[in-house]
Design an enzyme around this catalytic site. Structure first.
Site, PDB file in Angstrom:
ATOM      1  N   LYS A  97       0.839  -1.213   0.000  1.00 20.13           N
ATOM      2  CA  LYS A  97       0.000   0.000   0.000  1.00 20.13           C
ATOM      3  C   LYS A  97       0.870   1.258   0.000  1.00 20.13           C
ATOM      4  O   LYS A  97       0.633   2.189  -0.758  1.00 20.13           O
ATOM      5  CB  LYS A  97      -0.901  -0.007   1.240  1.00 20.13           C
ATOM      6  CG  LYS A  97      -1.570   1.336   1.524  1.00 20.13           C
ATOM      7  CD  LYS A  97      -2.432   1.307   2.761  1.00 20.13           C
ATOM      8  CE  LYS A  97      -1.722   1.567   4.062  1.00 20.13           C
ATOM      9  NZ  LYS A  97      -1.435   2.975   4.382  1.00 20.13           N
ATOM     10  N   ASN A  98       1.879   1.270   0.877  1.00 21.25           N
ATOM     11  CA  ASN A  98       2.639   2.507   1.064  1.00 21.25           C
ATOM     12  C   ASN A  98       3.646   2.792  -0.051  1.00 21.25           C
ATOM     13  O   ASN A  98       4.326   3.816  -0.030  1.00 21.25           O
ATOM     14  CB  ASN A  98       3.326   2.514   2.437  1.00 21.25           C
ATOM     15  CG  ASN A  98       2.297   2.717   3.542  1.00 21.25           C
ATOM     16  OD1 ASN A  98       1.140   3.052   3.271  1.00 21.25           O
ATOM     17  ND2 ASN A  98       2.701   2.510   4.786  1.00 21.25           N
ATOM     18  N   CYS A 130      -5.017   8.212   9.748  1.00 17.27           N
ATOM     19  CA  CYS A 130      -5.188   7.428  10.969  1.00 17.27           C
ATOM     20  C   CYS A 130      -4.968   8.295  12.207  1.00 17.27           C
ATOM     21  O   CYS A 130      -4.130   9.192  12.206  1.00 17.27           O
ATOM     22  CB  CYS A 130      -4.187   6.285  11.000  1.00 17.27           C
ATOM     23  SG  CYS A 130      -4.704   4.841  10.074  1.00 17.27           S
ATOM     24  N   ARG A 147       0.719  14.357  13.689  1.00 15.65           N
ATOM     25  CA  ARG A 147       1.136  14.173  12.298  1.00 15.65           C
ATOM     26  C   ARG A 147       1.154  15.478  11.488  1.00 15.65           C
ATOM     27  O   ARG A 147       0.371  15.674  10.550  1.00 15.65           O
ATOM     28  CB  ARG A 147       0.272  13.114  11.615  1.00 15.65           C
ATOM     29  CG  ARG A 147       0.267  11.812  12.368  1.00 15.65           C
ATOM     30  CD  ARG A 147      -0.407  10.710  11.619  1.00 15.65           C
ATOM     31  NE  ARG A 147       0.427  10.150  10.577  1.00 15.65           N
ATOM     32  CZ  ARG A 147      -0.008   9.268   9.690  1.00 15.65           C
ATOM     33  NH1 ARG A 147      -1.249   8.869   9.725  1.00 15.65           N
ATOM     34  NH2 ARG A 147       0.804   8.794   8.769  1.00 15.65           N
ATOM     35  N   PRO A 148       2.080  16.368  11.830  1.00 17.10           N
ATOM     36  CA  PRO A 148       2.155  17.644  11.109  1.00 17.10           C
ATOM     37  C   PRO A 148       2.739  17.497   9.700  1.00 17.10           C
ATOM     38  O   PRO A 148       3.214  16.421   9.333  1.00 17.10           O
ATOM     39  CB  PRO A 148       3.113  18.468  11.982  1.00 17.10           C
ATOM     40  CG  PRO A 148       3.960  17.459  12.690  1.00 17.10           C
ATOM     41  CD  PRO A 148       3.116  16.232  12.860  1.00 17.10           C
ATOM     42  N   ASP A 167       4.881  20.166   8.581  1.00 17.83           N
ATOM     43  CA  ASP A 167       5.859  21.259   8.533  1.00 17.83           C
ATOM     44  C   ASP A 167       7.113  20.905   7.722  1.00 17.83           C
ATOM     45  O   ASP A 167       7.652  21.748   6.993  1.00 17.83           O
ATOM     46  CB  ASP A 167       6.253  21.688   9.960  1.00 17.83           C
ATOM     47  CG  ASP A 167       6.755  20.532  10.804  1.00 17.83           C
ATOM     48  OD1 ASP A 167       6.227  19.405  10.650  1.00 17.83           O
ATOM     49  OD2 ASP A 167       7.677  20.728  11.620  1.00 17.83           O
ATOM     50  N   LEU A 168       7.551  19.653   7.800  1.00 17.27           N
ATOM     51  CA  LEU A 168       8.789  19.281   7.099  1.00 17.27           C
ATOM     52  C   LEU A 168       8.562  19.147   5.596  1.00 17.27           C
ATOM     53  O   LEU A 168       9.472  19.389   4.795  1.00 17.27           O
ATOM     54  CB  LEU A 168       9.362  17.977   7.684  1.00 17.27           C
ATOM     55  CG  LEU A 168       9.722  18.071   9.178  1.00 17.27           C
ATOM     56  CD1 LEU A 168      10.201  16.733   9.715  1.00 17.27           C
ATOM     57  CD2 LEU A 168      10.789  19.146   9.404  1.00 17.27           C
ATOM     58  N   ASP A 217       4.733   0.387  12.024  1.00 16.30           N
ATOM     59  CA  ASP A 217       3.509  -0.212  11.477  1.00 16.30           C
ATOM     60  C   ASP A 217       3.336  -1.678  11.891  1.00 16.30           C
ATOM     61  O   ASP A 217       2.332  -2.298  11.538  1.00 16.30           O
ATOM     62  CB  ASP A 217       3.494  -0.098   9.944  1.00 16.30           C
ATOM     63  CG  ASP A 217       3.240   1.332   9.486  1.00 16.30           C
ATOM     64  OD1 ASP A 217       2.865   2.171  10.316  1.00 16.30           O
ATOM     65  OD2 ASP A 217       3.432   1.605   8.279  1.00 16.30           O
ATOM     66  N   ILE A 261       8.265   6.627  16.942  1.00 16.54           N
ATOM     67  CA  ILE A 261       7.934   7.391  15.723  1.00 16.54           C
ATOM     68  C   ILE A 261       6.708   8.284  15.935  1.00 16.54           C
ATOM     69  O   ILE A 261       6.729   9.473  15.628  1.00 16.54           O
ATOM     70  CB  ILE A 261       7.669   6.449  14.516  1.00 16.54           C
ATOM     71  CG1 ILE A 261       8.814   5.445  14.345  1.00 16.54           C
ATOM     72  CG2 ILE A 261       7.432   7.251  13.237  1.00 16.54           C
ATOM     73  CD1 ILE A 261      10.116   5.996  13.844  1.00 16.54           C
ATOM     74  N   ARG A 280      -8.695  -0.526   4.463  1.00 14.59           N
ATOM     75  CA  ARG A 280      -7.773   0.481   3.922  1.00 14.59           C
ATOM     76  C   ARG A 280      -6.413  -0.144   3.601  1.00 14.59           C
ATOM     77  O   ARG A 280      -5.706   0.362   2.742  1.00 14.59           O
ATOM     78  CB  ARG A 280      -7.568   1.608   4.934  1.00 14.59           C
ATOM     79  CG  ARG A 280      -8.797   2.465   5.151  1.00 14.59           C
ATOM     80  CD  ARG A 280      -8.457   3.652   6.008  1.00 14.59           C
ATOM     81  NE  ARG A 280      -7.239   4.274   5.515  1.00 14.59           N
ATOM     82  CZ  ARG A 280      -6.389   4.953   6.259  1.00 14.59           C
ATOM     83  NH1 ARG A 280      -6.614   5.125   7.534  1.00 14.59           N
ATOM     84  NH2 ARG A 280      -5.311   5.487   5.735  1.00 14.59           N
TER      85      ARG A 280
HETATM   86  C1  EPZ Z   1       4.436   6.811   6.551  1.00 11.66           C
HETATM   87  O1  EPZ Z   1       3.690   7.847   7.154  1.00 11.66           O
HETATM   88  C2  EPZ Z   1       3.488   5.658   6.393  1.00 11.66           C
HETATM   89  N1  EPZ Z   1       2.382   6.039   5.518  1.00 11.66           N
HETATM   90  C3  EPZ Z   1       2.973   5.230   7.752  1.00 11.66           C
HETATM   91  O2  EPZ Z   1       2.155   4.096   7.588  1.00 11.66           O
HETATM   92  C4  EPZ Z   1       4.164   4.861   8.642  1.00 11.66           C
HETATM   93  O3  EPZ Z   1       3.711   4.579   9.936  1.00 11.66           O
HETATM   94  C5  EPZ Z   1       5.150   6.017   8.696  1.00 11.66           C
HETATM   95  O4  EPZ Z   1       5.536   6.423   7.362  1.00 11.66           O
HETATM   96  C6  EPZ Z   1       6.434   5.693   9.446  1.00 11.66           C
HETATM   97  O5  EPZ Z   1       7.052   4.596   8.852  1.00 11.66           O
HETATM   98  C7  EPZ Z   1       2.512   5.945   4.201  1.00 11.66           C
HETATM   99  O6  EPZ Z   1       3.558   5.601   3.671  1.00 11.66           O
HETATM  100  C8  EPZ Z   1       1.314   6.254   3.380  1.00 11.66           C
HETATM  101  P1  EPZ Z   1       6.580  10.179   8.560  1.00 11.66           P
HETATM  102  P2  EPZ Z   1       4.248   9.323   7.161  1.00 11.66           P
HETATM  103  O7  EPZ Z   1       6.522  11.397   7.732  1.00 11.66           O
HETATM  104  O8  EPZ Z   1       5.016   9.497   5.897  1.00 11.66           O
HETATM  105  C9  EPZ Z   1       6.823  13.451  12.050  1.00 11.66           C
HETATM  106  C10 EPZ Z   1       0.160   2.857   7.791  1.00 11.66           C
HETATM  107  O9  EPZ Z   1      -0.423   2.326   8.769  1.00 11.66           O
HETATM  108  N2  EPZ Z   1       6.663  14.500  11.027  1.00 11.66           N
HETATM  109  O10 EPZ Z   1       7.773   9.284   8.392  1.00 11.66           O
HETATM  110  O11 EPZ Z   1       3.136  10.219   7.452  1.00 11.66           O
HETATM  111  C11 EPZ Z   1       5.566  12.626  12.244  1.00 11.66           C
HETATM  112  O12 EPZ Z   1       4.643  13.276  13.067  1.00 11.66           O
HETATM  113  C12 EPZ Z   1       0.741   4.236   7.908  1.00 11.66           C
HETATM  114  O13 EPZ Z   1       0.271   2.302   6.703  1.00 11.66           O
HETATM  115  C13 EPZ Z   1       6.804  15.821  11.396  1.00 11.66           C
HETATM  116  O14 EPZ Z   1       7.076  16.141  12.557  1.00 11.66           O
HETATM  117  O15 EPZ Z   1       5.268   9.283   8.379  1.00 11.66           O
HETATM  118  C14 EPZ Z   1       6.141  11.364  12.837  1.00 11.66           C
HETATM  119  O16 EPZ Z   1       6.346  11.553  14.211  1.00 11.66           O
HETATM  120  C15 EPZ Z   1       0.428   4.900   9.212  1.00 11.66           C
HETATM  121  N3  EPZ Z   1       6.629  16.788  10.427  1.00 11.66           N
HETATM  122  C16 EPZ Z   1       7.490  11.235  12.147  1.00 11.66           C
HETATM  123  O17 EPZ Z   1       7.802  12.528  11.631  1.00 11.66           O
HETATM  124  C17 EPZ Z   1       6.334  16.474   9.153  1.00 11.66           C
HETATM  125  O18 EPZ Z   1       6.183  17.399   8.338  1.00 11.66           O
HETATM  126  C18 EPZ Z   1       7.530  10.254  10.998  1.00 11.66           C
HETATM  127  O19 EPZ Z   1       6.478  10.564  10.089  1.00 11.66           O
HETATM  128  C19 EPZ Z   1       6.203  15.126   8.773  1.00 11.66           C
HETATM  129  C20 EPZ Z   1       6.371  14.151   9.738  1.00 11.66           C
END
Ligand code: EPZ
Length: 429
Positions: free
Chosen positions: A22-23, A126, A131-132, A134-135, A316, A338, A408
């Protein structure tokens, strides 16, 4: 709303075919926006999130054709999508669509790179923390975008097009890396992403971008270099197997006992999880058909695990591991690093008789001899499937409510499990 009824206690034996990830499928579909030509994706899983993203892309003017089955196709074979973004007629991704799925926010990158403008609603997804974004915004600004936030929408403009830049992420982010990577492929000049996420799905997207004429190197490492090109062309790409689905079924077999071949699974995509399962008492072997997991006789041993970005133990799979450890012979410790609020499954696992206490980001699980079936309800995708795993091992009946979360991310979950001897059925309505 559909529910899933499980009568626990049966061992799992047989073969489970692993679907496309999916991802990876979601960002690959989004990458289709980068080219006027057709991107053909094979092995796309049939999931609610994929259907939802099809709707979002259609709203931008993308034509998506789903090819039907061909003679000789396996019944579980994923679908083939032909994604044609010849004309992008709308650069707005509205709240009603984006709020259902966080990854849909990522359309901002190709829209901005190709159309030099995008207006995308802030995301939903979810319920696993704040889940901001900003980055993601930081990365696009580095590439020269001018960004404002108004009325719940992120409005991004790059009148002269994006320009290559150095993007150093202060923390590892999968979403940030996908967005920076996609946007940089059509930027003028060179982009260097440091502290990039190394998840296999990033590498899969980079491989596809290169097939489309992109010039990306280093994906799968913390330093990705992208030489921008003026345009991308059509290509054909097969989505890699889903490592989270693989790990989930591996945990289910470790929990119930039995012997299952996870067909099409690739061990290098989840080595850290396989190591943890071996420590927990699973016997794991790899052959050219996939990964075989069994546990016969031996009890489940406790483990101490922290989630981490790839190649660490995936967040995950954290909920599923917690379900497994509920029946371990002793105390386990699982630390979530995470997401700050990814313990919604704890109170539901307690309904089965699991003994779990939380201290900040660490859960201590004191294993019990047996779980008992219960009515439960899940709040997110991976939490939902942890309840299914617990139900498969528990004595008696479990009813998992709010199944739409499972749909999903898990293709034909109940079919795959019942083919291996589980008593599991979907109750519609
Ligand atoms: C991806 O989410 C996956 N989703 C998630 O899977 C997975 O849990 C996650 O990566 C971590 O491996 C998809 O690929 C569609 P991140 P993502 O950006 O990209 C913080 C599932 O169940 N952060 O790596 O949203 C954030 O809050 C889903 O399939 C900021 O602070 O995760 C988190 O603490 C759920 N600012 C950390 O970074 C930002 O702008 C990692 O988030 C972006 C993220």
């Amino acid at each position: 709303m559909d529910r899933i009824r499980i009568v626990g206690g049966s061992k799992l034996n047989g073969t489970i075919p692993i679907s496309g990830a999916k991802n990876a499928a979601l960002p690959l579909m989004i990458a289709g926006l980068l080219s006027e030509e057709t991107l053909i994706l094979d092995n796309v899983p049939r999931l609610a999130d994929v259907v939802n993203l099809q709707r979002i892309l259609s709203n931008h003017g993308v034509d998506i054709m789903s090819a039907g089955k061909r003679p000789g196709d396996h019944e579980y074979q994923g679908q083939t999508l032909h994604i044609s973004a010849a004309n992008i007629i709308d650069t707005t991704a509205p709240y009603e669509l984006v709020s259902k799925m966080r990854a849909s926010f990522w359309v901002i990158a190709p829209l901005l790179a190709r159309m030099h403008e995008a207006r995308v609603s802030l995301p939903g997804g979810c319920a696993i923390g704040t889940r901001p974004v900003d980055l993601l915004i930081m990365a696009l600004e580095k590439l020269g975008a001018i960004i404002t936030i108004d009325g719940g929408y992120v409005i991004a403009k790059a009148p002269g097009g994006l320009k290559g830049a150095a993007i150093d992420f202060p923390k590892v982010t999968v979403s940030g890396t996908h967005v920076a990577l996609m946007a940089a492929t059509l930027a003028k000049g060179t982009t260097v992403i440091t502290n990039a996420a190394c998840e296999p799905e990033i590498q899969d997207v980079a491989d596809c971008l290169n097939k489309m004429g992109g010039r990306v190197s280093g994906a799968g490492t913390p330093r990705i270099v992208i030489e921008g090109v003026a345009r991308l062309h059509g290509a054909r790409h097969t989505v890699l197997p889903d490592r989270i689905e693989t790990g989930t079924y591996a945990m289910a077999v470790t929990m119930t006992g039995g012997d299952v071949l996870l067909a099409g699974a690739r061990p290098e995509l989840l080595q850290s999880a396989l190591d943890v399962l071996t420590q927990a008492g699973a016997v794991i072997s790899v052959n050219n058909e996939g990964i075989r997991v069994s546990r016969n006789g031996a009890g489940i041993m406790p483990v101490t695990v922290s989630t981490a970005p790839f190649p660490g133990f995936p967040t995950d799979l954290q909920a599923q591991l917690m379900a497994l450890m509920a029946c371990a012979k002793g105390s386990s410790h699982i630390t979530e690093t995470i997401f700050e609020n990814r313990f919604m499954h704890v109170q539901e696992l307690a309904r089965f008789g699991a003994r779990i206490s939380l201290d900040g980001e660490t859960a201590t699980i004191d294993g019990v001899a047996k779980l008992r079936g219960a009515p439960v309800m899940a709040t997110d995708l991976r939490a939902s499937v942890s309840l299914v795993i617990a139900g498969l091992a528990a004595e008696g009946e479990t009813m998992v409510n709010r199944v739409y979360h499972l749909d999903r991310g898990f293709e034909r979950l109940e079919d795959k499990l019942s083919a291996c001897g589980a008593t599991i059925e979907r109750i519609s309505g």
